[in-house]
Design an enzyme around this catalytic site. Structure first.
Site, PDB file in Angstrom:
ATOM      1  N   ALA A  66       0.852  -1.185   0.000  1.00  0.00           N
ATOM      2  CA  ALA A  66       0.000   0.000   0.000  1.00  0.00           C
ATOM      3  C   ALA A  66       0.892   1.241   0.000  1.00  0.00           C
ATOM      4  O   ALA A  66       2.070   1.178   0.357  1.00  0.00           O
ATOM      5  CB  ALA A  66      -0.909   0.003   1.222  1.00  0.00           C
ATOM      6  N   GLY A 112      -0.385  -5.055   0.841  1.00  0.00           N
ATOM      7  CA  GLY A 112      -1.615  -5.007   0.064  1.00  0.00           C
ATOM      8  C   GLY A 112      -1.508  -5.707  -1.276  1.00  0.00           C
ATOM      9  O   GLY A 112      -2.520  -6.166  -1.822  1.00  0.00           O
ATOM     10  N   GLU A 115      -2.116  -9.272  -0.518  1.00  0.00           N
ATOM     11  CA  GLU A 115      -3.533  -9.375  -0.162  1.00  0.00           C
ATOM     12  C   GLU A 115      -4.414  -9.340  -1.405  1.00  0.00           C
ATOM     13  O   GLU A 115      -5.415 -10.056  -1.488  1.00  0.00           O
ATOM     14  CB  GLU A 115      -3.904  -8.260   0.813  1.00  0.00           C
ATOM     15  CG  GLU A 115      -3.301  -8.500   2.196  1.00  0.00           C
ATOM     16  CD  GLU A 115      -3.509  -7.338   3.158  1.00  0.00           C
ATOM     17  OE1 GLU A 115      -4.098  -7.556   4.227  1.00  0.00           O
ATOM     18  OE2 GLU A 115      -3.085  -6.204   2.817  1.00  0.00           O
ATOM     19  N   GLU A 135       3.725  -5.880   7.393  1.00  0.00           N
ATOM     20  CA  GLU A 135       3.075  -4.818   8.151  1.00  0.00           C
ATOM     21  C   GLU A 135       3.535  -4.698   9.601  1.00  0.00           C
ATOM     22  O   GLU A 135       3.603  -3.590  10.146  1.00  0.00           O
ATOM     23  CB  GLU A 135       1.542  -5.002   8.116  1.00  0.00           C
ATOM     24  CG  GLU A 135       0.887  -4.638   6.798  1.00  0.00           C
ATOM     25  CD  GLU A 135       0.864  -5.766   5.790  1.00  0.00           C
ATOM     26  OE1 GLU A 135       0.155  -5.655   4.777  1.00  0.00           O
ATOM     27  OE2 GLU A 135       1.582  -6.784   6.019  1.00  0.00           O
TER      28      GLU A 135
END
Length: 260
Positions: A66, A112, A115, A135
């Site tokens: 992200a 992300g 994900e 993360e």
């Protein structure tokens, strides 16, 4: 909609979505998530598209994570909204599309990015790909479904270790763990993935949609996957695809499914 961060190509029933932010290693920011939502949604409605492949531009990254600069100063409330909106708009949205979505993972798939790949129905990786959920090294946890989908794919223990160590795994490690279905040379990644898409397209699109719904039901709280399967199985009997498939089998010819 005009896209600034993604590219969409369509050919012979296969749509290729390319996340195109090479200067940011294709990191997911708010605008890119919105564009992906719209892109996937439009392709789901496009009758000519049977299978969707998603990849990243360049040779370095699928999606390197992200865009941290967008949320580094968020409050608890804003962080909660960020995760909730992202899951609804993109990650859950992709997982529940009626059409097959394959992630062609080229290079880094981190945070992300991994994900998003896990939200796809399955994954093919280039041999230089590296995957991880880093993360916890930033003082946060995966917020786009990573703590749920990773254990589903590779098991609780492996997922715990990956998330706690914030480490990366190679494409081969990911293959052995069941995180990806295939590993191929990067130069062959897209054509190999399209080859799988072509095999999928020979079958009933209606039945495939029902299969996606039934498989996903097993991982949803409060939903009985067996009951979902029974209902979907029965519904198939009322479709033109079922009539064509069974007739073709009895007539010893290849089925030509109308997709209805």
């Amino acid at each position: 909609m005009n896209y600034n961060n993604i590219l969409i190509e369509k050919e012979n029933g296969i749509a290729l979505i390319t996340i195109n932010r090479p200067e940011k290693l294709n990191a997911l920011n708010k605008a890119t998530i919105e564009e992906l939502h719209h892109g996937f949604g439009s392709l789901e409605k496009d009758a000519e598209v049977k299978v969707i492949v998603v990849t990243g531009s360049g040779e370095k990254a699928f999606v390197a994570g992200a865009d941290i600069s967008e949320f580094a100063n968020f409050s608890v409330e804003k962080g909660t909204v960020l995760a909730a909106q992202g899951q609804e708009m993109l990650f859950d949205f992709v997982e529940n599309l009626d059409k097959p979505v394959i992630a062609a993972v080229n290079g880094f798939a981190l945070g992300g990015g991994l994900e998003l790949a896990m939200a796809c129905h399955f994954r093919v990786a280039s041999d230089n790909a590296k995957m991880g959920l880093p993360e916890t090294s930033l003082g946060v946890i995966p917020g786009y479904g990573g703590t749920q989908r990773l254990p589903q794919l590779i098991g609780k223990g492996r997922a715990m270790e990956m998330i706690m160590t914030a480490g990366m795994v190679t494409a081969e490690d990911a293959y052995r763990a069941g995180l990806v279905n295939h590993v191929v040379a990067q130069a062959e990644l897209i054509e190999f993935t399209k080859g799988i898409a072509q095999r999928i397209m020979k079958n009933s699109g209606v039945a495939i949609s029902k299969a996606i719904q039934s498989i996903n039901a097993n991982f949803k709280d409060g939903v009985n996957g067996f009951e979902t399967e029974i209902k979907a199985f029965g519904e198939c009997f009322g479709t033109e695809d079922f009539k064509e498939g069974t007739t073709a089998f009895l007539e010893k010819r290849k089925a030509v499914f109308p997709g209805k």
